[in-house]
Design a protein around this motif. Structure first.
Motif, PDB file in Angstrom:
ATOM      1  N   GLU A 132      -4.654   5.987  -9.546  1.00  0.00           N
ATOM      2  CA  GLU A 132      -4.439   4.927  -8.559  1.00  0.00           C
ATOM      3  C   GLU A 132      -4.779   3.583  -9.196  1.00  0.00           C
ATOM      4  O   GLU A 132      -5.826   3.440  -9.837  1.00  0.00           O
ATOM      5  N   TYR A 133      -3.883   2.625  -9.015  1.00  0.00           N
ATOM      6  CA  TYR A 133      -4.048   1.307  -9.606  1.00  0.00           C
ATOM      7  C   TYR A 133      -4.078   0.231  -8.531  1.00  0.00           C
ATOM      8  O   TYR A 133      -3.447   0.354  -7.473  1.00  0.00           O
ATOM      9  N   LEU A 134      -4.773  -0.839  -8.857  1.00  0.00           N
ATOM     10  CA  LEU A 134      -4.657  -2.097  -8.140  1.00  0.00           C
ATOM     11  C   LEU A 134      -3.827  -3.004  -9.029  1.00  0.00           C
ATOM     12  O   LEU A 134      -4.106  -3.136 -10.222  1.00  0.00           O
ATOM     13  N   ALA A 135      -2.786  -3.627  -8.467  1.00  0.00           N
ATOM     14  CA  ALA A 135      -1.908  -4.495  -9.244  1.00  0.00           C
ATOM     15  C   ALA A 135      -1.771  -5.849  -8.557  1.00  0.00           C
ATOM     16  O   ALA A 135      -1.679  -5.918  -7.330  1.00  0.00           O
TER      17      ALA A 135
ATOM     18  N   VAL B 251       0.843  -1.200   0.000  1.00  0.00           N
ATOM     19  CA  VAL B 251       0.000   0.000   0.000  1.00  0.00           C
ATOM     20  C   VAL B 251       0.875   1.246   0.000  1.00  0.00           C
ATOM     21  O   VAL B 251       1.792   1.366   0.824  1.00  0.00           O
ATOM     22  N   ILE B 252       0.610   2.166  -0.919  1.00  0.00           N
ATOM     23  CA  ILE B 252       1.255   3.477  -0.809  1.00  0.00           C
ATOM     24  C   ILE B 252       0.504   4.278   0.251  1.00  0.00           C
ATOM     25  O   ILE B 252      -0.706   4.116   0.439  1.00  0.00           O
ATOM     26  N   VAL B 253       1.213   5.128   0.952  1.00  0.00           N
ATOM     27  CA  VAL B 253       0.611   5.873   2.060  1.00  0.00           C
ATOM     28  C   VAL B 253      -0.511   6.781   1.579  1.00  0.00           C
ATOM     29  O   VAL B 253      -1.489   7.019   2.297  1.00  0.00           O
ATOM     30  N   THR B 254      -0.413   7.272   0.331  1.00  0.00           N
ATOM     31  CA  THR B 254      -1.402   8.224  -0.173  1.00  0.00           C
ATOM     32  C   THR B 254      -2.595   7.537  -0.845  1.00  0.00           C
ATOM     33  O   THR B 254      -3.369   8.198  -1.554  1.00  0.00           O
ATOM     34  N   THR B 255      -2.774   6.245  -0.634  1.00  0.00           N
ATOM     35  CA  THR B 255      -3.939   5.554  -1.192  1.00  0.00           C
ATOM     36  C   THR B 255      -5.227   6.225  -0.713  1.00  0.00           C
ATOM     37  O   THR B 255      -5.431   6.425   0.483  1.00  0.00           O
ATOM     38  N   ALA B 256      -6.087   6.571  -1.658  1.00  0.00           N
ATOM     39  CA  ALA B 256      -7.357   7.218  -1.302  1.00  0.00           C
ATOM     40  C   ALA B 256      -8.536   6.584  -2.016  1.00  0.00           C
ATOM     41  O   ALA B 256      -9.682   6.776  -1.602  1.00  0.00           O
ATOM     42  N   ALA B 257      -8.293   5.838  -3.070  1.00  0.00           N
ATOM     43  CA  ALA B 257      -9.390   5.256  -3.848  1.00  0.00           C
ATOM     44  C   ALA B 257     -10.111   4.156  -3.086  1.00  0.00           C
ATOM     45  O   ALA B 257     -11.287   3.887  -3.340  1.00  0.00           O
ATOM     46  N   VAL B 258      -9.399   3.504  -2.167  1.00  0.00           N
ATOM     47  CA  VAL B 258      -9.968   2.409  -1.387  1.00  0.00           C
ATOM     48  C   VAL B 258      -9.682   2.661   0.087  1.00  0.00           C
ATOM     49  O   VAL B 258      -8.558   3.032   0.448  1.00  0.00           O
ATOM     50  N   ASP B 259     -10.687   2.457   0.925  1.00  0.00           N
ATOM     51  CA  ASP B 259     -10.508   2.530   2.380  1.00  0.00           C
ATOM     52  C   ASP B 259      -9.920   1.194   2.810  1.00  0.00           C
ATOM     53  O   ASP B 259     -10.648   0.201   2.936  1.00  0.00           O
ATOM     54  N   ILE B 260      -8.607   1.155   3.018  1.00  0.00           N
ATOM     55  CA  ILE B 260      -7.921  -0.116   3.276  1.00  0.00           C
ATOM     56  C   ILE B 260      -8.419  -0.796   4.554  1.00  0.00           C
ATOM     57  O   ILE B 260      -8.708  -1.997   4.541  1.00  0.00           O
ATOM     58  N   PRO B 261      -8.552  -0.095   5.690  1.00  0.00           N
ATOM     59  CA  PRO B 261      -9.081  -0.772   6.891  1.00  0.00           C
ATOM     60  C   PRO B 261     -10.470  -1.363   6.673  1.00  0.00           C
ATOM     61  O   PRO B 261     -10.765  -2.469   7.126  1.00  0.00           O
ATOM     62  N   ASP B 262     -11.327  -0.632   5.961  1.00  0.00           N
ATOM     63  CA  ASP B 262     -12.674  -1.145   5.692  1.00  0.00           C
ATOM     64  C   ASP B 262     -12.603  -2.380   4.801  1.00  0.00           C
ATOM     65  O   ASP B 262     -13.322  -3.371   5.023  1.00  0.00           O
ATOM     66  N   LEU B 263     -11.750  -2.328   3.784  1.00  0.00           N
ATOM     67  CA  LEU B 263     -11.575  -3.476   2.895  1.00  0.00           C
ATOM     68  C   LEU B 263     -11.137  -4.702   3.665  1.00  0.00           C
ATOM     69  O   LEU B 263     -11.686  -5.807   3.501  1.00  0.00           O
TER      70      LEU B 263
ATOM     71  N   HIS C  13      -4.187 -15.012   6.832  1.00  0.00           N
ATOM     72  CA  HIS C  13      -3.341 -14.079   7.586  1.00  0.00           C
ATOM     73  C   HIS C  13      -2.794 -13.030   6.624  1.00  0.00           C
ATOM     74  O   HIS C  13      -2.165 -13.372   5.622  1.00  0.00           O
ATOM     75  N   VAL C  14      -3.037 -11.764   6.926  1.00  0.00           N
ATOM     76  CA  VAL C  14      -2.682 -10.671   6.025  1.00  0.00           C
ATOM     77  C   VAL C  14      -1.448  -9.937   6.541  1.00  0.00           C
ATOM     78  O   VAL C  14      -1.361  -9.588   7.719  1.00  0.00           O
ATOM     79  N   ARG C  15      -0.501  -9.714   5.623  1.00  0.00           N
ATOM     80  CA  ARG C  15       0.691  -8.916   5.953  1.00  0.00           C
ATOM     81  C   ARG C  15       0.670  -7.655   5.095  1.00  0.00           C
ATOM     82  O   ARG C  15       0.604  -7.736   3.870  1.00  0.00           O
ATOM     83  N   LEU C  16       0.721  -6.489   5.730  1.00  0.00           N
ATOM     84  CA  LEU C  16       0.702  -5.213   5.031  1.00  0.00           C
ATOM     85  C   LEU C  16       2.112  -4.650   4.919  1.00  0.00           C
ATOM     86  O   LEU C  16       2.907  -4.758   5.851  1.00  0.00           O
ATOM     87  N   ARG C  17       2.394  -4.049   3.784  1.00  0.00           N
ATOM     88  CA  ARG C  17       3.722  -3.448   3.565  1.00  0.00           C
ATOM     89  C   ARG C  17       3.539  -2.107   2.872  1.00  0.00           C
ATOM     90  O   ARG C  17       2.895  -2.020   1.832  1.00  0.00           O
ATOM     91  N   ALA C  18       4.083  -1.072   3.451  1.00  0.00           N
ATOM     92  CA  ALA C  18       4.029   0.255   2.851  1.00  0.00           C
ATOM     93  C   ALA C  18       5.287   0.505   2.046  1.00  0.00           C
ATOM     94  O   ALA C  18       6.359  -0.034   2.345  1.00  0.00           O
ATOM     95  N   GLY C  19       5.170   1.330   1.018  1.00  0.00           N
ATOM     96  CA  GLY C  19       6.344   1.646   0.210  1.00  0.00           C
ATOM     97  C   GLY C  19       5.967   2.516  -0.961  1.00  0.00           C
ATOM     98  O   GLY C  19       4.817   2.953  -1.104  1.00  0.00           O
TER      99      GLY C  19
ATOM    100  N   ILE D  29      -0.533  -8.543  -3.981  1.00  0.00           N
ATOM    101  CA  ILE D  29      -1.383  -7.495  -4.543  1.00  0.00           C
ATOM    102  C   ILE D  29      -0.901  -6.161  -3.984  1.00  0.00           C
ATOM    103  O   ILE D  29      -0.314  -6.113  -2.897  1.00  0.00           O
ATOM    104  N   ALA D  30      -1.118  -5.072  -4.730  1.00  0.00           N
ATOM    105  CA  ALA D  30      -0.640  -3.771  -4.257  1.00  0.00           C
ATOM    106  C   ALA D  30      -1.518  -2.649  -4.781  1.00  0.00           C
ATOM    107  O   ALA D  30      -2.103  -2.745  -5.870  1.00  0.00           O
ATOM    108  N   PHE D  31      -1.596  -1.586  -3.994  1.00  0.00           N
ATOM    109  CA  PHE D  31      -2.295  -0.360  -4.365  1.00  0.00           C
ATOM    110  C   PHE D  31      -1.238   0.683  -4.699  1.00  0.00           C
ATOM    111  O   PHE D  31      -0.399   1.024  -3.857  1.00  0.00           O
TER     112      PHE D  31
END
Length: 298
Positions: free
Chosen positions: A270-273, A97-109, A121-127, A143-145
């Motif tokens: 913003e892309y989902l990849a 996840v990029i910090v500036t993600t706005a198209a999707v509410d990540i916590p809600d997702l 089990h989900v592992r989150l990585r910012a970058g 997967i990445a935003f």
């Protein structure tokens, strides 16, 4: 050699501490130490250099670690695929996840994902977008935003455009442009700028816009992460161009900042990849939660 020994080696390599590695693996320290020592005897090489204060991989350990991670990933995938065939999605999901993600509410997702697939089990990585896209290509992320300049698409991965956004200018509340009508890039080219690190997609969005307009600007401060930019602007060190959807709530909560619309400002997509090669059941499940599967990727 067995998979559990490999898990112990990976845990010790990542924590560099026998106690923390044992806690991660949910075993007593003596058992973990014994199993790793037994593996070293079996292999005939030392995987770790040890002292009373330090634990480090040897060259042999570094070589073994990469293969061990691949073996564990393959084993985990085999278990996940078998479970998916029986209608149960489990395993691990690595999300960038990029910090500036706005198209999707990540916590809600993730809350909705958890409700449907509690065994994953989900592992989150910012970058940065380039770093995260590369990790998807190599399989380090499932997967990445991402956020890229308009006209660019993530390379070597499946992708879906989630949102298009224009940048706005953020200035200190006492700045001459605070409260002004929309401006052009030419009108703000002489300002001193705070921006992201040169060479990153986040920085390229503004660099390309100024270059296309035939303008040169002064970037006096480069920030490696988005959260730092508004603070530097609030203290009068410069102005900044940032994606509108991300920065509007930040400015609304900070009276030291003001927004100025920019007529010909940079545009971001913003892309989902995700991997184009055999995505895991957990990845396919997240795509389902997002409503992506079966949608056009244009």
């Amino acid at each position: 050699m067995d998979l559990q020994q490999m898990r112990y080696v990976v845990a010790l390599a990542e924590t560099r501490n026998f106690t923390r590695a044992a806690e991660r693996c949910d075993v007593v320290q003596s058992s973990l130490s014994h199993r790793i020592a037994g593996l070293e005897r079996e292999l005939g090489v030392r995987l770790f250099a040890r002292s009373s204060r330090r634990v480090e991989l040897t060259s042999a350990g570094t070589a073994f670690l990469a293969a061990a991670r691949d073996c564990l990933a393959a084993a985990d995938r085999a278990v996940a695929d078998a479970a998916a065939a029986a209608g149960v999605v489990r395993g691990r999901l690595a999300v960038g996840v990029i910090v500036t993600t706005a198209a999707v509410d990540i916590p809600d997702l993730l809350q909705r994902y958890r409700a449907s697939y509690p065994d994953v089990h989900v592992r989150l990585r910012a970058g940065g977008s380039d770093e995260l896209a590369a990790a998807v290509r190599t399989g380090d992320l499932d997967i990445a935003f991402l956020g890229l300049p308009e006209g660019e698409r993530p390379a070597g991965v499946e992708s879906l455009a989630l949102d298009h956004d224009r940048h706005v200018l953020i200035v200190p509340a006492g700045h001459r442009l605070a409260g002004a009508a929309p401006v052009t890039l030419r009108e703000i080219a002489d300002e001193t700028y705070v921006d992201f690190t040169a060479g990153t997609p986040a920085r390229a969005q503004s660099d390309q816009a100024f270059a296309a307009a035939g303008l040169v600007r002064d970037v006096a401060y480069e920030a490696g992460f988005a959260e730092l930019v508004p603070g530097l602007v609030a203290r009068g060190l410069g102005v900044a161009l940032m994606p509108s959807a991300f920065i509007r709530p930040v400015v609304a909560a900070d009276p030291a900042l003001a927004l100025v619309p920019v007529v010909d400002g940079p545009r971001r997509v913003e892309y989902l990849a995700w991997s184009r090669f055999n995505p895991s059941p957990a990845t396919r499940a997240l795509l389902d939660v997002l409503g992506v599967r079966g949608r056009s990727q244009e």
